[in-house]
Design an enzyme around this catalytic site. Structure first.
Site, mmCIF file in Angstrom:
data_model
loop_
_atom_site.group_PDB
_atom_site.id
_atom_site.type_symbol
_atom_site.label_atom_id
_atom_site.label_comp_id
_atom_site.label_asym_id
_atom_site.label_seq_id
_atom_site.Cartn_x
_atom_site.Cartn_y
_atom_site.Cartn_z
ATOM 1 N N HIS A 146 0.835 -1.201 0.000
ATOM 2 C CA HIS A 146 0.000 0.000 0.000
ATOM 3 C C HIS A 146 0.871 1.253 0.000
ATOM 4 O O HIS A 146 0.618 2.200 -0.759
ATOM 5 C CB HIS A 146 -0.912 0.011 1.225
ATOM 6 C CG HIS A 146 -2.156 -0.808 1.079
ATOM 7 N ND1 HIS A 146 -2.114 -2.181 0.944
ATOM 8 C CD2 HIS A 146 -3.474 -0.452 1.053
ATOM 9 C CE1 HIS A 146 -3.354 -2.633 0.837
ATOM 10 N NE2 HIS A 146 -4.194 -1.614 0.898
ATOM 11 N N HIS A 195 1.067 -3.902 9.416
ATOM 12 C CA HIS A 195 2.450 -3.738 8.972
ATOM 13 C C HIS A 195 3.313 -3.245 10.122
ATOM 14 O O HIS A 195 2.866 -2.459 10.970
ATOM 15 C CB HIS A 195 2.559 -2.723 7.829
ATOM 16 C CG HIS A 195 2.300 -3.302 6.478
ATOM 17 N ND1 HIS A 195 3.126 -4.241 5.899
ATOM 18 C CD2 HIS A 195 1.310 -3.068 5.583
ATOM 19 C CE1 HIS A 195 2.652 -4.566 4.706
ATOM 20 N NE2 HIS A 195 1.552 -3.870 4.492
#
Length: 231
Positions: A146, A195
């Site tokens: 992303h 993450h």
């Protein structure tokens, strides 16, 4: 004297792009070494826990609406949204008869996607298990796709738009908006717990470097009249 003359011949935007590429590559290599370590670095764990209520890894900080806002923001870096934005831009460029520019955007975004996938497989880092995930993810963790692809897409489109806008303030606004969107997407990935912070930093490093490399390639092609302003 020769070094000074060479610097005088290099335009500031090109020099800045080169510095971004060099800095991005250096940062990515350093973060990759951190990601390959057997245990999570204190830097990663401290930041992840900072986004959770003390002693409650399943509850994020902030008011209840913030979690929903972060979900919305993170979708701006999802593959489906980025593909939609890229496809719409490419179709528009083809309609106004700028096939060269459309091809450059396709290569930049598609190349970034391929590079991101290869890097994930190469490092093979699992998602963090220190805190609960607020969205479901099944792919590998490093680097953040992303963060990387939002940098590639929004910076590429921002730099393209800046070429056709008048006024320095307008150009700075558009590029700043592209950078801000990229930063917000990366922060949302950490907030949602999917993450490690180093994943996001690596995604930014790789994404900024790739976007600047594509910008330099486009500039070179334009100078050689392979891609022109009017095509």
């Amino acid at each position: 004297m020769k070094a000074t003359a060479l610097l005088n011949r290099i335009e500031f935007p090109v020099l800045l792009a080169g510095l971004v590429i060099a800095g991005g590559l250096w940062g990515f290599v350093e973060l990759m070494e951190l990601a390959r370590a057997s245990a999570a670095h204190g830097f990663d764990t401290e930041i992840l826990l900072a986004f959770r209520q003390p002693g409650q890894p399943g509850i994020p900080i902030g008011p209840p609406w913030l979690e929903g806002a972060m979900r919305d923001i993170t979708s701006l870096g999802s593959a489906s949204v980025l593909v939609l934005i890229t496809a719409a831009t490419i179709i528009y460029l083809l309609l106004i008869r700028r096939p060269g520019t459309a091809l450059l955007i396709f290569v930049a975004v598609a190349g970034g996607q391929i590079l991101s996938s290869l890097l994930k497989v190469g490092v093979d880092r699992p998602r963090p298990e220190l805190i609960s995930h607020l969205v479901n993810e099944t792919s590998l963790s490093f680097p953040s796709g992303h963060a990387m692809l939002s940098a590639v897409t929004y910076l590429t489109l921002g730099s393209l738009a800046a070429r056709f806008l008048r006024g320095r303030a307008t150009k700075i606004y558009v590029l700043s908006l592209a950078v801000l969107t990229t930063v917000l997407v990366g922060v949302s990935r950490i907030y949602l717990g999917v993450h490690w912070p180093s994943d996001v930093l690596a995604g930014w490093c790789a994404g900024f470097a790739w976007a600047m490399l594509c910008w330099l390639a486009a500039r070179m092609l334009q100078r050689r009249q392979v891609v022109g302003e009017s095509e």
